[in-house]
Design a protein around this motif. Structure first.
Motif, PDB file in Angstrom:
ATOM      1  N   ASP A 192       0.811  -1.222   0.000  1.00 29.99           N
ATOM      2  CA  ASP A 192       0.000   0.000   0.000  1.00 29.99           C
ATOM      3  C   ASP A 192       0.843   1.271   0.000  1.00 29.99           C
ATOM      4  OD1 ASP A 192       0.909  -0.336   2.585  1.00 29.99           O
ATOM      5  OD2 ASP A 192      -1.012   0.055   3.559  1.00 29.99           O
ATOM      6  N   GLU A 193       2.106   1.186   0.390  1.00 26.55           N
ATOM      7  CA  GLU A 193       2.936   2.377   0.478  1.00 26.55           C
ATOM      8  C   GLU A 193       3.505   2.813  -0.873  1.00 26.55           C
ATOM      9  OE1 GLU A 193       5.886   1.997   3.538  1.00 26.55           O
ATOM     10  OE2 GLU A 193       4.487   0.970   4.893  1.00 26.55           O
ATOM     11  N   ASN A 194       3.420   1.977  -1.899  1.00 28.89           N
ATOM     12  CA  ASN A 194       4.050   2.264  -3.193  1.00 28.89           C
ATOM     13  C   ASN A 194       3.134   3.017  -4.150  1.00 28.89           C
ATOM     14  OD1 ASN A 194       6.483   1.118  -2.521  1.00 28.89           O
ATOM     15  ND2 ASN A 194       6.004  -0.880  -3.397  1.00 28.89           N
ATOM     16  N   ALA A 195       2.297   3.902  -3.621  1.00 32.97           N
ATOM     17  CA  ALA A 195       1.363   4.634  -4.476  1.00 32.97           C
ATOM     18  C   ALA A 195       2.097   5.488  -5.508  1.00 32.97           C
ATOM     19  CB  ALA A 195       0.449   5.508  -3.620  1.00 32.97           C
ATOM     20  N   LEU A 196       3.147   6.174  -5.104  1.00 37.03           N
ATOM     21  CA  LEU A 196       3.895   7.013  -6.038  1.00 37.03           C
ATOM     22  C   LEU A 196       4.561   6.170  -7.114  1.00 37.03           C
ATOM     23  CD1 LEU A 196       5.119   9.688  -6.980  1.00 37.03           C
ATOM     24  CD2 LEU A 196       6.988   9.308  -5.351  1.00 37.03           C
ATOM     25  N   GLU A 197       5.175   5.062  -6.720  1.00 33.35           N
ATOM     26  CA  GLU A 197       5.870   4.223  -7.693  1.00 33.35           C
ATOM     27  C   GLU A 197       4.909   3.669  -8.739  1.00 33.35           C
ATOM     28  OE1 GLU A 197       6.232   4.202  -4.492  1.00 33.35           O
ATOM     29  OE2 GLU A 197       8.378   4.503  -4.077  1.00 33.35           O
ATOM     30  N   ARG A 198       3.678   3.312  -8.320  1.00 37.09           N
ATOM     31  CA  ARG A 198       2.705   2.812  -9.283  1.00 37.09           C
ATOM     32  C   ARG A 198       2.289   3.907 -10.265  1.00 37.09           C
ATOM     33  NH1 ARG A 198       1.395  -0.680  -4.963  1.00 37.09           N
ATOM     34  NH2 ARG A 198       0.211   0.898  -3.848  1.00 37.09           N
ATOM     35  N   TYR A 199       2.030   5.108  -9.734  1.00 36.00           N
ATOM     36  CA  TYR A 199       1.653   6.200 -10.630  1.00 36.00           C
ATOM     37  C   TYR A 199       2.804   6.531 -11.590  1.00 36.00           C
ATOM     38  CZ  TYR A 199       0.666  10.814 -12.433  1.00 36.00           C
ATOM     39  OH  TYR A 199       0.473  11.865 -13.290  1.00 36.00           O
ATOM     40  N   GLU A 200       4.042   6.565 -11.080  1.00 36.55           N
ATOM     41  CA  GLU A 200       5.189   6.871 -11.927  1.00 36.55           C
ATOM     42  C   GLU A 200       5.342   5.848 -13.046  1.00 36.55           C
ATOM     43  OE1 GLU A 200       6.943   9.414 -12.045  1.00 36.55           O
ATOM     44  OE2 GLU A 200       7.196  10.357 -10.098  1.00 36.55           O
ATOM     45  N   LEU A 201       5.068   4.579 -12.745  1.00 32.44           N
ATOM     46  CA  LEU A 201       5.169   3.547 -13.780  1.00 32.44           C
ATOM     47  C   LEU A 201       4.099   3.749 -14.847  1.00 32.44           C
ATOM     48  CD1 LEU A 201       6.599   0.995 -14.741  1.00 32.44           C
ATOM     49  CD2 LEU A 201       4.986  -0.349 -13.390  1.00 32.44           C
ATOM     50  N   LEU A 202       2.883   4.072 -14.432  1.00 31.87           N
ATOM     51  CA  LEU A 202       1.811   4.321 -15.399  1.00 31.87           C
ATOM     52  C   LEU A 202       2.128   5.543 -16.256  1.00 31.87           C
ATOM     53  CD1 LEU A 202      -1.317   3.627 -13.158  1.00 31.87           C
ATOM     54  CD2 LEU A 202      -0.364   2.151 -14.943  1.00 31.87           C
ATOM     55  N   TYR A 203       2.740   6.547 -15.662  1.00 33.35           N
ATOM     56  CA  TYR A 203       3.141   7.736 -16.416  1.00 33.35           C
ATOM     57  C   TYR A 203       4.220   7.374 -17.432  1.00 33.35           C
ATOM     58  CZ  TYR A 203       4.920  12.438 -17.389  1.00 33.35           C
ATOM     59  OH  TYR A 203       5.332  13.593 -18.019  1.00 33.35           O
ATOM     60  N   GLU A 204       5.225   6.649 -16.987  1.00 33.35           N
ATOM     61  CA  GLU A 204       6.323   6.269 -17.876  1.00 33.35           C
ATOM     62  C   GLU A 204       5.828   5.414 -19.036  1.00 33.35           C
ATOM     63  OE1 GLU A 204      10.559   3.810 -17.672  1.00 33.35           O
ATOM     64  OE2 GLU A 204       9.601   4.505 -15.805  1.00 33.35           O
ATOM     65  N   ALA A 205       4.830   4.581 -18.769  1.00 36.14           N
ATOM     66  CA  ALA A 205       4.269   3.717 -19.821  1.00 36.14           C
ATOM     67  C   ALA A 205       3.281   4.456 -20.710  1.00 36.14           C
ATOM     68  CB  ALA A 205       3.592   2.507 -19.184  1.00 36.14           C
ATOM     69  N   GLY A 206       3.012   5.725 -20.438  1.00 42.54           N
ATOM     70  CA  GLY A 206       2.107   6.519 -21.269  1.00 42.54           C
ATOM     71  C   GLY A 206       0.647   6.189 -21.084  1.00 42.54           C
ATOM     72  N   LEU A 207       0.266   5.723 -19.879  1.00 40.99           N
ATOM     73  CA  LEU A 207      -1.101   5.253 -19.656  1.00 40.99           C
ATOM     74  C   LEU A 207      -1.982   6.254 -18.909  1.00 40.99           C
ATOM     75  CD1 LEU A 207      -0.414   1.515 -18.749  1.00 40.99           C
ATOM     76  CD2 LEU A 207      -1.307   2.438 -20.898  1.00 40.99           C
ATOM     77  N   VAL A 208      -1.420   7.379 -18.484  1.00 37.36           N
ATOM     78  CA  VAL A 208      -2.227   8.393 -17.805  1.00 37.36           C
ATOM     79  C   VAL A 208      -2.259   9.666 -18.643  1.00 37.36           C
ATOM     80  CG1 VAL A 208      -1.917   7.496 -15.464  1.00 37.36           C
ATOM     81  CG2 VAL A 208      -0.234   9.087 -16.417  1.00 37.36           C
ATOM     82  N   GLU A 209      -3.301  10.447 -18.436  1.00 39.21           N
ATOM     83  CA  GLU A 209      -3.539  11.649 -19.232  1.00 39.21           C
ATOM     84  C   GLU A 209      -2.356  12.619 -19.185  1.00 39.21           C
ATOM     85  OE1 GLU A 209      -5.428  14.574 -21.547  1.00 39.21           O
ATOM     86  OE2 GLU A 209      -6.003  12.474 -21.214  1.00 39.21           O
ATOM     87  N   LEU A 241       0.230  14.303  -5.007  1.00 32.48           N
ATOM     88  CA  LEU A 241      -0.806  13.617  -4.239  1.00 32.48           C
ATOM     89  C   LEU A 241      -0.434  12.158  -4.005  1.00 32.48           C
ATOM     90  CD1 LEU A 241      -3.495  13.419  -2.858  1.00 32.48           C
ATOM     91  CD2 LEU A 241      -4.614  13.303  -5.096  1.00 32.48           C
ATOM     92  N   ALA A 242       0.144  11.494  -5.007  1.00 30.65           N
ATOM     93  CA  ALA A 242       0.581  10.107  -4.823  1.00 30.65           C
ATOM     94  C   ALA A 242       1.662  10.015  -3.746  1.00 30.65           C
ATOM     95  CB  ALA A 242       1.094   9.534  -6.142  1.00 30.65           C
ATOM     96  N   THR A 243       2.548  11.003  -3.701  1.00 29.94           N
ATOM     97  CA  THR A 243       3.571  11.041  -2.658  1.00 29.94           C
ATOM     98  C   THR A 243       2.929  11.176  -1.283  1.00 29.94           C
ATOM     99  OG1 THR A 243       5.057  12.133  -4.235  1.00 29.94           O
ATOM    100  CG2 THR A 243       5.683  12.205  -1.915  1.00 29.94           C
ATOM    101  N   ALA A 244       1.920  12.036  -1.182  1.00 33.35           N
ATOM    102  CA  ALA A 244       1.224  12.219   0.090  1.00 33.35           C
ATOM    103  C   ALA A 244       0.510  10.942   0.512  1.00 33.35           C
ATOM    104  CB  ALA A 244       0.223  13.366  -0.029  1.00 33.35           C
ATOM    105  N   MET A 245      -0.107  10.251  -0.440  1.00 33.33           N
ATOM    106  CA  MET A 245      -0.812   9.007  -0.136  1.00 33.33           C
ATOM    107  C   MET A 245       0.154   7.970   0.433  1.00 33.33           C
ATOM    108  SD  MET A 245      -2.879   6.494  -2.780  1.00 33.33           S
ATOM    109  CE  MET A 245      -4.198   7.655  -3.088  1.00 33.33           C
TER     110      MET A 245
END
Length: 337
Positions: A192-209, A241-245
């Protein structure tokens, strides 16, 4: 909405000299209402409805410290007076949308985590609370593994892995290893603590707006706009926000910060629902109550709540003396769902 250090009009026209630097202060303000973990967002105007976090420039003339500046901007934009505040991280990377020849000021954003309780009429006209799972729907496992993982995220990540299976990250992991580590397609659980890492991976893969907006290569190579994966935010605010989460999920295990989100008196069920809302997963009722008892962080008030829809429930309050009695008085919920 940032403070420029040493910037002049001549410097902005200079294509060879150092870039001007601006310092911005950004707040991820978290509250919980019922089962919903909430984040305070603001709109730039009545016309621009995109979500953004409260933020403003650090002005060394007006603000003696960064935190004073942050509190001032939050009060001005939202009408709120902040209580608990801690600095998260300084986001100093060159803007994600930067390209060769870009002479815009370099923005250094200092992010903060703030915790509050919601009161009626607390926010201004352009501010309001939204569930943080509106922005990170893949982080909410309270009803089981999110369907979005199977329908959208894992297929999208599989395409990204196949495009360059041998590519290594700065950590030395290949793409498939990172996907397995962060999204664990073969397992029910997640860290549950890896919220930032998950978002960063989705960003790097081009999957977020935001990756499409910033012109990231992986997003453009897809040749199509990604399907919605949570609500996008202006600037780099979803990253903040992902960092805060991740910080709050980790910190509540060793410090009693969760009680900053609780009313003065609460039932153990209300406390469990709040912890579950933040952690994004369901906790076994009896195990949780044993955990609370072991922590010695709460004690009964002697009163009961009648607003339970059933039998009256004992009310408790946070024992602030525990801060002097123990070095790490948090609620040590496990890291995997």
């Amino acid at each position: 909405m940032t403070s420029r250090l040493g910037a002049t009009s001549e410097r902005r026209d200079d294509t060879t000299g150092p870039l001007p630097v601006e310092i911005g202060l950004t707040a991820a303000i978290v509250a919980v209402q019922g089962d919903a973990p909430l984040i305070l967002t603001v709109r730039a105007s009545e016309v621009d409805t995109r979500a953004t976090l409260p933020s403003g420039p650090f002005d060394p003339v007006r603000h003696r410290t960064f935190e004073i500046g942050l509190r001032s901007w939050v009060a001005e934009q939202t009408g709120m007076s902040l209580g608990y505040v801690e600095q998260l991280y300084t986001f100093g990377d060159r803007g994600r949308h930067a390209r060769a020849g870009d002479r815009d000021p370099h923005v250094v954003s200092v992010g903060y985590l703030a915790l509050t309780r919601i009161a009626e009429g607390q926010t201004g006209e352009l501010a309001g609370f939204r569930s943080w799972y509106d922005f990170f729907p893949w982080e909410d496992w309270r009803q089981g593994r999110p369907e979005l993982l199977e329908t959208t995220i894992l297929p999208g990540l599989a395409e990204w892995v196949e495009a360059a299976p041998a590519a290594l990250s700065s950590s030395g992991l290949r793409r498939r290893e990172r996907v397995n580590l962060l999204f664990q397609p073969a397992s029910r659980g997640f860290d549950d603590e890896n919220a930032l890492e998950r978002y960063e991976l989705l960003y790097e893969a081009g999957l977020v707006e935001e990756a499409w907006r910033d012109g990231r290569e992986a997003a453009l190579q897809r040749g199509r706009r990604p399907p919605p994966l949570g609500a996008p935010m202006q600037h780099d605010h979803r990253r903040i926000l992902a960092t805060a989460m991740g910080r709050l999920r980790a910190k509540m295990k060793y410090r009693p910060v969760i009680f900053e989100l609780m009313p003065p008196a609460f039932t153990l069920t209300e406390l469990q629902r709040t912890v579950e809302a933040i952690a994004g997963r369901h906790l076994h009722k009896q195990n949780f109550r044993r955990l609370v008892e072991t922590s010695a962080a709460v004690e009964p008030t002697g009163d009961v709540s009648l607003n339970t829809g059933g039998r009256p429930a004992a009310l408790f309050h946070f024992r602030r003396n525990i801060l002097q009695e123990r070095s790490a008085p948090g609620l040590r919920v496990g890291v995997r769902g």
